[in-house]
Design an enzyme around this catalytic site. Structure first.
Site, short mmCIF file in Angstrom:
data_model
loop_
_atom_site.label_atom_id
_atom_site.label_comp_id
_atom_site.label_asym_id
_atom_site.label_seq_id
_atom_site.Cartn_x
_atom_site.Cartn_y
_atom_site.Cartn_z
N HIS A 258 -37.92 20.78 14.60
CA HIS A 258 -37.32 20.80 13.26
C HIS A 258 -35.97 21.52 13.29
O HIS A 258 -34.98 21.05 12.75
CB HIS A 258 -38.21 21.57 12.28
CG HIS A 258 -39.40 20.83 11.79
ND1 HIS A 258 -39.34 19.57 11.25
CD2 HIS A 258 -40.72 21.18 11.74
CE1 HIS A 258 -40.57 19.19 10.89
NE2 HIS A 258 -41.42 20.16 11.18
N HIS B 58 -43.18 22.22 17.91
CA HIS B 58 -43.06 21.47 16.66
C HIS B 58 -41.94 22.06 15.79
O HIS B 58 -41.07 21.33 15.31
CB HIS B 58 -44.42 21.53 15.95
CG HIS B 58 -44.46 20.92 14.58
ND1 HIS B 58 -45.24 19.83 14.28
CD2 HIS B 58 -43.83 21.25 13.43
CE1 HIS B 58 -45.08 19.51 13.01
NE2 HIS B 58 -44.23 20.37 12.47
N GLU B 59 -41.96 23.38 15.61
CA GLU B 59 -40.96 24.03 14.75
C GLU B 59 -39.57 23.97 15.37
O GLU B 59 -38.56 23.80 14.68
CB GLU B 59 -41.35 25.48 14.47
CG GLU B 59 -42.65 25.64 13.70
CD GLU B 59 -42.68 24.88 12.38
OE1 GLU B 59 -41.61 24.73 11.75
OE2 GLU B 59 -43.76 24.42 12.00
#
Ligand SMILES: [Zn+2]
Length: 388
Positions: A71, A67-68
C-alpha cells in the site's frame, strides 16, 4: 496509534510495532502449538511445536507487513505521502498523509494490498507443495500451508467492499468514479463498513452466547473496530466536504462582547454578562482598542469572591501570546488542528491586529449542521482535488 518499537525504514517507509501486536503473536503461536500442529501431526516434542509456532507467527507478521508496504509504496508512487506503517493487534495500518487525488489512484493504492496477500498465499502454497514433494517433515509443510491459507484469507477478508477495509476503498473509488462525488462515495463505503461491522459483532456475540465459542469475541472486536473506523472516516470526510474552502470569517461570531483590561472582576460581574450573554470567554481590550487577551468565565470563577473587587481583568486573563489567533480569510480547516490543541478551544480572529470576531469549536460544529447553504456558493472552494 503510536508505535512502541521502531523497526527503522523498509523501502524508505518508517515501520513500527505497537505493543498490541503481541496479542497476534501470542494468539497465533498458542493456536498453532496447542491446536493445529499436534492435531495434524502428533508425536513431535512440545519444543518442536512451540518453536515452529513462534517462527510461523513471525512469518505471519512479516506477511502483514508486506501487505501494508505494498500500500505504502504504491501510495507514494501516486503522489500520496506516507507517514509510516504500524503493526498492531488487528493487523497493519499504513498511515497516509493525504488522500488519493483521483479514483484511479485510490483504486491502485487499495487493490495492491489484497493482491500482495493473494500472491504471498499462492507462493507459499507452491512452497508447501514443493516441500511435500521433497518429503520434508509434515509438520513444516503444515506450517507453510497454514501461512498460505491465512494470507489468502487475509486477501479475501480485506477485499470485502466495506470501509475501512481495502475493498471499501475500492468501492469508494468506484462510486467516486461513477458519481464524481467523493463525499457521497465515502458515505456509501462507510455505510457498507458499518453494516459489515454490525454483522460481525452480532454473529460474534451469537457464537459466544449460543455456540459457547469464546473465539467469537475476535470477530466481534474486529466488527466494532470497523464500525468506529467507518464512522470516523465519514465524519472527517463530511467536515472536509462542508468546510472545504470556507474562511474563518463565515463561521466565526463577529463583533464579540469585549471587556476592558482595566475593569475589575466585580465590575465585569456587575455588568451582568453571565446571564445575558451565552458566551464563556470574552476578548479583553486595552484602552487603545487592541486585543490584550481572553477572559474566561472559568478564570473568573477561580478567583475568590472577596478578591474580585480588587482583581483586574488583565490579572486573570489568558494573555494574547497564550491563545489561538486566526485571520478572517484563513480556511477553517487549517485552523481546526490549532483550535483542538489550544488551551481554551476558541480562537480570537484578528484583522491586522484588530478584533473582528471569535470562533469556537461549537461554531464549527454548528457549521457542520448547515444543510446545503455553505455548499452552494462555494465557487472559491474546490471540493474535489480533481476539479482544482
Ligand atoms: Zn490493506
Amino acid at each position: 496509534m503510536n508505535e512502541s518499537l521502531s523497526l527503522g525504514r523498509i523501502a524508505g517507509v518508517r515501520v513500527g510495532l505497537h505493543w498490541s501486536v503481541l496479542v497476534i503473536l501470542v494468539l497465533v503461536t498458542v493456536t498453532l502449538a496447542r491446536g493445529e500442529f499436534p492435531t495434524a501431526h502428533p508425536g513431535h516434542s512440545a519444543g518442536q511445536y512451540w518453536s515452529l509456532a513462534v517462527l510461523t507467527a513471525i512469518v505471519f507478521l512479516a506477511s502483514l507487513l508486506a501487505h501494508e508496504l505494498a500500500h505504502a509504496v504504491v501510495a507514494r508512487r501516486n503522489g500520496v505521502q506516507v507517514d509510516g506503517i504500524t503493526l498492531w493487534m488487528l493487523g497493519g495500518a499504513a498511515r497516509l498523509h493525504s488522500e488519493a487525488a483521483t479514483p484511479a489512484a485510490e483504486l491502485r493504492i487499495a487493490a495492491v494490498g489484497p493482491l500482495t496477500s493473494l500472491l504471498a498465499g499462492g507462493v507459499l502454497a507452491g512452497v508447501a507443495a514443493g516441500l511435500d514433494a521433497l518429503h520434508t517433515s509434515g509438520l513444516v509443510v503444515e506450517a507453510v500451508a497454514w501461512l498460505s491459507a491465512i494470507n489468502i484469507l487475509l486477501a479475501v477478508f480485506n477485499a470485502l467492499p466495506a470501509a475501512p477495509l481495502d475493498g471499501g476503498r475500492l468501492l469508494r473509488a468506484y462510486l467516486w468514479h461513477r458519481t464524481g462525488d467523493r463525499l457521497r462515495a465515502t458515505r456509501g463505503a462507510s455505510a457498507a463498513g458499518r453494516a459489515l461491522g454490525w454483522f460481525m459483532v452480532v454473529t460474534g456475540f451469537a457464537a459466544v452466547l449460543f455456540g459457547h465459542h469464546l473465539s467469537g469475541l475476535w470477530p466481534a472486536l474486529i466488527g466494532w473496530f470497523l464500525i468506529s473506523a467507518a464512522t470516523a472516516e465519514v465524519r472527517q470526510a463530511e467536515m472536509r466536504g462542508v468546510l472545504g474552502g470556507v474562511p474563518v470569517s463565515r463561521v466565526m461570531t463577529p463583533d464579540p462582547v469585549t471587556v476592558p483590561d482595566t475593569a475589575t472582576l466585580a465590575d465585569f460581574l456587575a455588568e451582568g454578562p453571565f446571564g445575558s450573554y451565552r458566551h464563556s470567554a470574552f476578548p479583553v481590550l486595552t484602552a487603545d482598542g487592541s486585543v490584550a487577551g481572553l477572559l474566561t468565565v472559568r478564570r473568573v470563577e477561580a478567583t475568590p469572591a472577596q478578591a474580585r473587587a480588587s482583581t483586574k481583568v488583565r490579572d486573570v486573563m489568558l494573555p494574547l501570546g497564550d491563545i489561538v489567533t486566526a485571520a478572517p480569510d484563513e480556511p477553517v480547516l487549517d485552523l481546526l488542528p490549532r483550535l483542538q490543541a489550544g488551551p481554551v478551544r476558541r480562537a480570537v480572529v484578528l484583522d491586522a491586529e484588530h478584533l473582528v470576531g471569535i470562533l469556537t469549536l461549537a461554531d464549527i460544529t454548528r457549521a457542520l449542521t448547515w444543510p446545503t447553504a455553505p455548499a452552494a456558493p462555494r465557487g472559491a472552494g474546490p471540493r474535489f482535488p480533481k476539479d482544482a
